[in-house]
Design a protein around this motif. Structure first.
Motif, PDB file in Angstrom:
ATOM      1  N   UNK A  43      14.780   6.079   7.756  1.00 49.58           N
ATOM      2  CA  UNK A  43      13.649   5.532   7.016  1.00 49.58           C
ATOM      3  C   UNK A  43      12.676   5.063   8.080  1.00 49.58           C
ATOM      4  N   UNK A  61      -1.909   1.286  -6.424  1.00 56.65           N
ATOM      5  CA  UNK A  61      -1.195   0.828  -5.228  1.00 56.65           C
ATOM      6  C   UNK A  61       0.165   1.523  -5.235  1.00 56.65           C
ATOM      7  N   UNK A  62       0.980   1.217  -4.213  1.00 54.99           N
ATOM      8  CA  UNK A  62       2.321   1.787  -4.147  1.00 54.99           C
ATOM      9  C   UNK A  62       3.333   0.670  -3.973  1.00 54.99           C
ATOM     10  N   UNK A  63       4.523   0.868  -4.537  1.00 56.89           N
ATOM     11  CA  UNK A  63       5.613  -0.079  -4.308  1.00 56.89           C
ATOM     12  C   UNK A  63       6.067   0.012  -2.850  1.00 56.89           C
ATOM     13  N   UNK A  64       6.398  -1.128  -2.279  1.00 58.89           N
ATOM     14  CA  UNK A  64       6.801  -1.148  -0.870  1.00 58.89           C
ATOM     15  C   UNK A  64       8.078  -0.347  -0.634  1.00 58.89           C
ATOM     16  N   UNK A  65       9.037  -0.460  -1.561  1.00 62.66           N
ATOM     17  CA  UNK A  65      10.364   0.059  -1.253  1.00 62.66           C
ATOM     18  C   UNK A  65      10.446   1.582  -1.355  1.00 62.66           C
ATOM     19  N   UNK A  66       9.770   2.173  -2.311  1.00 64.79           N
ATOM     20  CA  UNK A  66       9.917   3.619  -2.474  1.00 64.79           C
ATOM     21  C   UNK A  66       8.586   4.354  -2.608  1.00 64.79           C
ATOM     22  N   UNK A  67       7.486   3.630  -2.515  1.00 66.75           N
ATOM     23  CA  UNK A  67       6.179   4.290  -2.522  1.00 66.75           C
ATOM     24  C   UNK A  67       5.688   4.754  -3.883  1.00 66.75           C
ATOM     25  N   UNK A  76      -2.733  17.080   4.250  1.00 64.68           N
ATOM     26  CA  UNK A  76      -1.567  16.334   3.768  1.00 64.68           C
ATOM     27  C   UNK A  76      -0.582  17.308   3.140  1.00 64.68           C
ATOM     28  N   UNK A  87       6.578  13.052   4.396  1.00 63.84           N
ATOM     29  CA  UNK A  87       5.160  13.122   4.064  1.00 63.84           C
ATOM     30  C   UNK A  87       4.378  13.194   5.362  1.00 63.84           C
ATOM     31  N   UNK A 110       5.698  11.264  -7.119  1.00 65.92           N
ATOM     32  CA  UNK A 110       6.474  11.621  -5.929  1.00 65.92           C
ATOM     33  C   UNK A 110       6.072  10.775  -4.723  1.00 65.92           C
ATOM     34  N   UNK A 111       5.334   9.712  -4.975  1.00 64.42           N
ATOM     35  CA  UNK A 111       5.034   8.733  -3.919  1.00 64.42           C
ATOM     36  C   UNK A 111       4.148   9.289  -2.807  1.00 64.42           C
ATOM     37  N   UNK A 112       3.286  10.218  -3.142  1.00 63.69           N
ATOM     38  CA  UNK A 112       2.427  10.789  -2.091  1.00 63.69           C
ATOM     39  C   UNK A 112       1.371   9.797  -1.623  1.00 63.69           C
ATOM     40  N   UNK A 144       7.196   6.062   2.090  1.00 56.32           N
ATOM     41  CA  UNK A 144       5.887   6.602   1.683  1.00 56.32           C
ATOM     42  C   UNK A 144       4.724   5.620   1.817  1.00 56.32           C
ATOM     43  N   UNK A 145       4.909   4.398   1.387  1.00 57.83           N
ATOM     44  CA  UNK A 145       3.766   3.492   1.404  1.00 57.83           C
ATOM     45  C   UNK A 145       3.350   3.177   2.840  1.00 57.83           C
TER      46      UNK A 145
END
Lengths: 64, 442
Positions: B359, A25-31, B324, B335, A11-13, B379-380
């Motif tokens: 966004x 790590x997380x993807x830039x576009x959707x986390x 969080x 978030x 869920x991109x937390x 999110x990121x």
């Protein structure tokens, strides 16, 4: 240790990256989380277990 | 795993995320003694955040909300005693009595009994009125919605807003009512809450904000609507009451343990010799904030459990997390790291993206200090901005206010019976503490 990440559950937390940034790590576009290393060294093992524990989506599993 | 010294037995009262994570952390740290987990519900441990979203919508079958597989639970070497609520605790002997008549003793007792949803007067005897805290609550609400067309959600906190979004997505006619000007305004502040109101309105949720509920209306034992104090009646054939939750400490009455909006603990999460509290029920001294703090969110349950387990096994760790939580409503994924001041002089700045594009990342500051960051479908970038929060978090003079929860039943909506807010803010002062949440060594 072998780490599995289920991106469909993620869920991109970003909590995994907070816990173990050498491994996740997380993807830039959707986390969505990305696994950087599915066989982390022993000194990162506790951080990875913690990442699995705090993941709100239960998307990380660890095989010892 | 090296075996470590520790108590001969640990009794965990509560079989949800906080209790389960405590049991797991004990074993992970090498505890080999007796471990018992007592739960009031019949289900194996499950996760609550999906209840108002994926379980309520039907996207997930209930078993997908399970926290662990049966194999994983068996591997814990813990005795799970389910469907048996604790009804009393003697702190001197650390003996717990249960509804079925069991008497259980632990050298250490961990209180992880969570919280209970508040109800409106007259709710109990009225069919068609629901709360949402447990899996059974979620399934009952889902079944109720299947045979209903008009839903009124009472409560403008995160849970009420999530339920409204889920129900609307399922095609119900949905009205959301609460005393604040917009959904989650008490948590997010006006800028973001107004945008959330727009999203709900665009999806057809009827918003009746800024009014208070006078009573539930019913006929022949079934709810027919919600009457507001200004006389307007919102017609309904099903109602969800999401006006916050109270820590589940009723069973500790008479124990002599300090109870005040939760089981009061020191900074080590210890309420008395051999007695710890974890999760929604724990109101602990926060060394950094210099006051008592109780958090109702899912991440806190897991993080606090780790500290409690370490302290049970002889560590001496204080706990002061960066809170969080997240929420998903329609296409909006929010978030929140840290705490969001919502009063008039709080400074809210969009630091990435833009509101119009839906966004963005917003930074919340008060008195020149960053207290929280909120991300909306970013999110990121939100997590990266968390770093600015940490820089403030380590500042010994930082102050903050609390955000509430993203857990069903753990809502921040006001207590309509007494008129005061749930999750009362802690008394905060410029405390002597400081430092990051302590990360215990394994």
């Amino acid at each position: 240790m072998k780490v599995n990440l289920d991106q469909d559950k993620c869920v991109a937390s970003g909590q995994c990256v907070v816990a173990a940034m050498e491994v996740f790590d997380q993807r830039d576009e959707d986390g969505i989380a990305v696994l950087l290393n599915d066989s982390p060294p022993a000194d990162q093992a506790d951080d990875v277990r913690h990442a699995a524990t705090v993941c709100p989506a239960l998307a990380i599993t660890v095989e010892e | 795993m090296v075996s470590v010294a520790g108590p001969s037995s640990v009794l965990v009262v509560g079989a949800s995320a906080a209790g389960l994570c405590t049991a797991e952390a004990l074993r992970r740290k090498g505890y080999t003694g007796r471990l018992t987990v007592l739960g009031d519900e019949p289900h194996l441990p499950y996760d609550r955040p999906p209840l108002s979203k994926q379980v309520l919508s039907g996207a997930w079958t209930p078993d997908r909300a399970r926290l662990r597989t049966e194999d994983a639970l068996a591997g814990l070497d813990a005795e799970f005693l389910l469907a048996d609520p604790a009804i009393g605790l003697d702190p001197a002997t650390r003996t717990v009595r249960t509804a079925s008549g069991r008497t259980l003793r632990g050298e250490v007792v961990v209180v992880a009994t969570g919280a209970r949803p508040r109800e409106l007067p007259g709710q109990a005897g009225l069919a068609g009125v629901h709360v949402l805290r447990t899996l059974d609550d979620a399934l009952a609400l889902r079944a109720g919605m299947a045979g209903s067309s008009r839903l009124v959600v009472v409560g403008d906190g995160v849970l009420g807003a999530e339920v409204a979004a889920t129900a609307r997505t399922l095609g119900l006619d949905v009205t959301l009512t609460g005393p604040r000007p917009a959904p989650m305004a008490g948590t997010l502040g006006p800028l973001v809450a107004n945008l959330l109101a727009e999203v709900h309105a665009e999806h057809g949720v009827r918003l009746r904000m800024g009014g208070r509920v006078a009573a539930l209306a019913g006929q022949d034992g079934t709810v027919t609507g919600v009457r507001l104090e200004d006389g307007e009646v919102l017609p309904a054939d099903i109602v969800v009451v999401a006006i916050g939750a109270d820590p589940a400490t009723g069973w500790l009455g008479g124990s002599g343990l300090p109870l005040d909006d939760g089981l009061v603990c020191d900074s080590r999460c210890r309420a008395a010799e051999g007695i710890y509290a974890v999760g929604d029920v724990a109101r602990r001294h926060d060394e950094r904030l210099g006051g008592l703090v109780r958090l109702e969110n899912r991440t806190n349950a897991a993080e606090q459990a780790r500290v409690v387990a370490a302290n049970i096994l002889g560590a001496d760790l204080s706990y002061s997390p960066v809170p969080y939580f997240w929420t998903d409503q329609f296409a909006a994924k929010l978030q929140i790291h840290g705490t969001l001041p919502t009063h008039a002089d709080a400074d809210v700045t969009v630091v990435d993206g833009d509101l119009a594009g839906r966004r963005f990342v917003a930074r919340y500051s008060h008195a020149g200090r960053v207290t929280g960051v909120l991300g909306w479908n970013m999110p990121k970038q939100t997590r990266l901005r968390r770093q600015e929060l940490l820089e403030t978090h380590t500042d010994r003079t930082s102050r903050s206010v609390l955000t509430p929860t993203a857990v069903p039943g753990g809502d921040d909506a006001p207590d309509l019976r007494s008129g005061h807010r749930a999750g009362r803010p802690p008394v905060l002062s410029h405390g002597p503490g400081g430092g990051l949440p302590v990360r215990p060594a394994s």
